[in-house]
Design an enzyme around this catalytic site. Sequence first.
Site, PDB file in Angstrom:
ATOM      1  N   LYS A 195       0.844  -1.198   0.000  1.00 18.93           N
ATOM      2  CA  LYS A 195       0.000   0.000   0.000  1.00 18.93           C
ATOM      3  C   LYS A 195       0.879   1.247   0.000  1.00 18.93           C
ATOM      4  O   LYS A 195       1.825   1.332   0.775  1.00 18.93           O
ATOM      5  CB  LYS A 195      -0.888   0.024   1.252  1.00 18.93           C
ATOM      6  N   ASP A 221      -4.801 -15.092   3.400  1.00 17.43           N
ATOM      7  CA  ASP A 221      -4.835 -14.276   4.608  1.00 17.43           C
ATOM      8  C   ASP A 221      -5.110 -15.188   5.807  1.00 17.43           C
ATOM      9  O   ASP A 221      -5.555 -16.320   5.631  1.00 17.43           O
ATOM     10  CB  ASP A 221      -5.930 -13.199   4.481  1.00 17.43           C
ATOM     11  N   THR A 229     -10.783  -6.144   3.352  1.00 14.30           N
ATOM     12  CA  THR A 229      -9.400  -6.219   2.865  1.00 14.30           C
ATOM     13  C   THR A 229      -9.334  -6.952   1.528  1.00 14.30           C
ATOM     14  O   THR A 229      -8.720  -6.499   0.565  1.00 14.30           O
ATOM     15  CB  THR A 229      -8.524  -6.963   3.913  1.00 14.30           C
TER      16      THR A 229
END
Length: 294
Positions: A195, A221, A229
Amino acid sequence: MGSGDGMIIVGGSASSKLASRVAKLLGCPVVNSEVTRFPDGESYVRVNYNFKDEHAVVVQSTCYPQNDNYIELFLLLDAVKDLGAKRATAVVPYFGYARQDKRFKPGEAISVRTMCKLIESAGADDVITIDIHEDETMANFAIPAYNLTAMSLIGRYVARLDLRDPVVLGGDQGALTRAKRAAAEFMADYDYLHKTRQTSTKVTMRPKRLDVSGRDVVIVDDIISTGGTVIEAIKVLKKQGARAIYVACTHPVLVGNSLQKIIAAGARKVMATDTIEHKISVISVAPVIAESIH
Ligand code: R5P
């Protein structure tokens, strides 16, 4: 019943199927706890087994309803010791409250630390969990505490999906190790979504090293909770030309209609393990638990 000196798996109500799978792999008996309610709402727990110095392995995830499942875990641990087990292992496949592991704002409870203290004081001699949010949480225990991972199992499952030029992506830098572990099972490339803050309100996301254009992507994840997300990642990867997007996690918390939202965002398949019983729990963590206990 009672089996003399040996091991007995005690399944809590949140993990009875997983407890049976672990028992089958270990070739030892399983007893499912009887859990009901008193008229005033208090939990009633009974373990109908005549313990004679066995090692009791209590398997209980502390997923929703977290507070009830924690109370059941504490009651089970205390009961098995009191009933004559010489040793109690707490297997907590999904460790509730794990994300409240810091005081993010002044005055907050560090909830997971409290849960660790309570598991220990309820009688656990050791603790096993899987893909806990932060491995450092295990340092809260004074007893031996092990954080296993389901990522190799997830990788082996994904390997059978016949993917084209696959890339395994962690949702953030912290998930890179998970992506690496899953990818190793089928010699796939791995990376994580990086990010970058453009302005105070704009954050862009892209794979740190790899180009996903025309490739099948597997997002891995530890937890999918609201799906926020993963949905954000799917949107970005589609824009970057990913061919098909698969999603895999250890713990399918999946609150509300998050699964439908992830599918609607464009995931071709969403997969998870049975640390939490869900219709997408297609991968069992029983082998890693059994191996660790063995
Ligand atoms: C974050 O660090 C975790 O690994 C998960 O990505 C996160 O907890 C998922 O939550 P949600 O599904 O609500 O976005």
